[in-house]
Write a protein that holds these residues in place. Structure first.
Motif, PDB file in Angstrom:
ATOM      1  N   LEU A 220     -19.176  -0.437  -1.691  1.00 31.74           N
ATOM      2  CA  LEU A 220     -19.769  -0.878  -0.423  1.00 31.74           C
ATOM      3  C   LEU A 220     -21.264  -1.125  -0.580  1.00 31.74           C
ATOM      4  O   LEU A 220     -21.800  -2.161  -0.156  1.00 31.74           O
ATOM      5  N   ARG A 221     -21.958  -0.192  -1.217  1.00 31.62           N
ATOM      6  CA  ARG A 221     -23.408  -0.331  -1.384  1.00 31.62           C
ATOM      7  C   ARG A 221     -23.746  -1.477  -2.332  1.00 31.62           C
ATOM      8  O   ARG A 221     -24.706  -2.222  -2.091  1.00 31.62           O
ATOM      9  N   PHE A 222     -22.967  -1.622  -3.382  1.00 35.60           N
ATOM     10  CA  PHE A 222     -23.193  -2.724  -4.320  1.00 35.60           C
ATOM     11  C   PHE A 222     -23.046  -4.072  -3.605  1.00 35.60           C
ATOM     12  O   PHE A 222     -23.854  -4.996  -3.806  1.00 35.60           O
ATOM     13  N   THR A 223     -22.041  -4.187  -2.749  1.00 35.21           N
ATOM     14  CA  THR A 223     -21.799  -5.436  -2.024  1.00 35.21           C
ATOM     15  C   THR A 223     -22.910  -5.721  -1.024  1.00 35.21           C
ATOM     16  O   THR A 223     -23.349  -6.863  -0.872  1.00 35.21           O
ATOM     17  N   GLU A 232     -16.066 -11.874  -6.318  1.00 33.34           N
ATOM     18  CA  GLU A 232     -17.170 -11.942  -7.271  1.00 33.34           C
ATOM     19  C   GLU A 232     -17.565 -10.553  -7.765  1.00 33.34           C
ATOM     20  O   GLU A 232     -17.961 -10.392  -8.926  1.00 33.34           O
ATOM     21  N   THR A 233     -17.448  -9.535  -6.898  1.00 31.52           N
ATOM     22  CA  THR A 233     -17.791  -8.179  -7.329  1.00 31.52           C
ATOM     23  C   THR A 233     -16.871  -7.708  -8.449  1.00 31.52           C
ATOM     24  O   THR A 233     -17.274  -6.892  -9.282  1.00 31.52           O
ATOM     25  N   LYS A 234     -15.643  -8.236  -8.494  1.00 29.99           N
ATOM     26  CA  LYS A 234     -14.683  -7.830  -9.523  1.00 29.99           C
ATOM     27  C   LYS A 234     -14.967  -8.495 -10.866  1.00 29.99           C
ATOM     28  O   LYS A 234     -14.520  -8.020 -11.905  1.00 29.99           O
ATOM     29  N   ARG A 235     -15.707  -9.620 -10.838  1.00 25.97           N
ATOM     30  CA  ARG A 235     -15.932 -10.382 -12.066  1.00 25.97           C
ATOM     31  C   ARG A 235     -17.385 -10.370 -12.519  1.00 25.97           C
ATOM     32  O   ARG A 235     -17.725 -11.030 -13.505  1.00 25.97           O
ATOM     33  N   ALA A 236     -18.235  -9.628 -11.810  1.00 28.08           N
ATOM     34  CA  ALA A 236     -19.656  -9.595 -12.162  1.00 28.08           C
ATOM     35  C   ALA A 236     -19.878  -8.798 -13.448  1.00 28.08           C
ATOM     36  O   ALA A 236     -19.171  -7.825 -13.724  1.00 28.08           O
ATOM     37  N   TYR A 237     -20.862  -9.229 -14.226  1.00 26.28           N
ATOM     38  CA  TYR A 237     -21.234  -8.493 -15.433  1.00 26.28           C
ATOM     39  C   TYR A 237     -22.737  -8.646 -15.647  1.00 26.28           C
ATOM     40  O   TYR A 237     -23.377  -9.563 -15.125  1.00 26.28           O
ATOM     41  N   PRO A 292     -14.495  -6.467   4.066  1.00 29.84           N
ATOM     42  CA  PRO A 292     -15.390  -6.777   2.947  1.00 29.84           C
ATOM     43  C   PRO A 292     -16.313  -7.963   3.221  1.00 29.84           C
ATOM     44  O   PRO A 292     -17.490  -7.934   2.862  1.00 29.84           O
ATOM     45  N   HIS A 293     -15.806  -8.997   3.897  1.00 27.18           N
ATOM     46  CA  HIS A 293     -16.660 -10.172   4.135  1.00 27.18           C
ATOM     47  C   HIS A 293     -17.702  -9.902   5.219  1.00 27.18           C
ATOM     48  O   HIS A 293     -18.736 -10.579   5.272  1.00 27.18           O
ATOM     49  N   ASP A 294     -17.442  -8.911   6.090  1.00 24.93           N
ATOM     50  CA  ASP A 294     -18.461  -8.519   7.068  1.00 24.93           C
ATOM     51  C   ASP A 294     -19.717  -8.018   6.359  1.00 24.93           C
ATOM     52  O   ASP A 294     -20.843  -8.195   6.855  1.00 24.93           O
TER      53      ASP A 294
END
Length: 358
Positions: A220-223, A232-237, A292-294
């Protein structure tokens, strides 16, 4: 109709500056037309079938790996000569909704997340139609009602929009394929409330500071710190001093400067298979319903509150629509120090509003 010389250089120009809506060009090769859309490109070849009837053969072009001119001419020649193969393919496409759908989706060259959504809708359509293409407006209305009962009105709307894309695209290539009956289904779409919900300044610290199970608090905080889409959070590096996501929704590579707080909350979120538990956990802990999109919309709202310029917000969120003006195209992507300063101002605003741990 616009004209274009069929060369790899001209194709590269169209890929770099795609049109906002589907466009067609007459090429310098007889009976050959180029179709270009916002996220797809194909060559349409006119030829005569065994019954001397004029037909179109569509050749999808991979915009990420454009062929050179000899390869293009070879594909066009094969399309003109392979009569029996094309007739078999045409027959299959006309009789099978799944085959037609997969053909259209592949030709559109969508981002992976968008393609997955299209295929999910296609699977629903195939399941409720026995893999047959509905031809009449009354059949499409019954299909919409049936899908609504199982997947809700929003799910039915999404599935029917995919069906409309398939029917319109296929009818453009094959006249005998049923066209979308616009007049017969007018007013079909179920009302969907605008998706504009975001966390208020009172709700934000409650959600941020909530104790959630598993990895959800950190995610939640990362998003909220990055404004990324859930996919995108699942594929970020991490690459050097940047946070990177390849092949995003609008087909670009997204890069964000890495701040200490973003690095602190970064993790490998690829194991997350479903985001529905997130909404349940937040509501259970805070009595606040959020999706999540909120969080992405909340990031945009806080960025504006922090005084970040609108065009910079668009770059931070990888929103192509927010940077389409001529001035923005001249300016290009802001320098990393500008984006980093904007992210730090957003983090400071979170801190002022009562978000702990920043």
């Amino acid at each position: 109709m616009k004209q274009i010389k069929l060369t790899k250089a001209n194709l590269e120009k169209l890929v770099a500056n795609p049109p906002s809506q589907r466009d067609e060009y007459r090429t310098d090769i007889g009976g050959c037309y180029l179709r270009v859309g916002p996220s797809s490109m194909s060559i349409s070849v006119l030829r005569r079938d065994s019954k001397k009837k004029q037909v179109r053969v569509s050749i999808p072009i991979d915009t990420l790996d454009l062929p050179n001119l000899p390869a293009l001419k070879r594909l066009i020649r094969q399309a003109k000569e392979s009569d029996s193969h094309s007739m078999k393919q045409e027959k299959l496409l006309k009789t099978s909704l799944r085959s037609a759908g997969e053909y259209v989706i592949e030709a559109k060259q969508l981002a992976s997340a968008t393609e997955a959504n299209y295929l999910r809708c296609l699977n629903q359509l195939v399941a409720f139609t026995d893999d047959k293409v509905p031809e009449k407006g009354v059949d499409i209305r019954k299909l919409h009602k049936l899908i609504s009962e199982h997947h809700g009105s929003a799910g039915a709307n999404s599935a029917l929009k995919v069906l409309r894309t398939i029917m319109k695209t296929m009818h453009a290539d094959y006249e005998s394929f049923p066209d979308w009956p616009t007049d017969a289904v007018r007013g079909l779409w179920a009302y969907e409330p605008p998706r504009e919900t975001r966390l208020s300044t009172e709700q934000l610290p409650l959600v941020w500071n909530a104790s959630l199970p598993d990895h959800w608090s950190q995610w939640l905080r990362f998003t909220l710190l990055t404004g990324m889409r859930k996919s995108e959070t699942k594929r970020a590096y991490i690459q050097g001093d940047e946070l990177v996501v390849d092949n995003t929704k609008n087909g670009t590579r997204h890069r964000l400067p890495l701040t200490p707080n973003i690095e602190k909350h970064f993790s490998d979120y690829s194991p997350i298979k479903c985001f529905k538990p997130f909404t349940k956990h937040v509501q259970s802990a805070t009595d606040i319903r959020t999706t999540p999109h909120d969080l992405r919309r909340t990031f945009a709202s806080i960025a504006r509150m922090a005084g970040v310029q609108q065009s910079t917000i668009a770059w931070l969120m990888n929103h192509s629509a927010g940077r389409n003006s001529q001035t923005d195209r001249y300016q290009g992507r802001p320098e990393n120090f500008v984006l980093r300063e904007a992210l730090l101002r957003i983090e400071e605003t979170y801190k002022i509003l009562g978000c702990e741990g920043i």
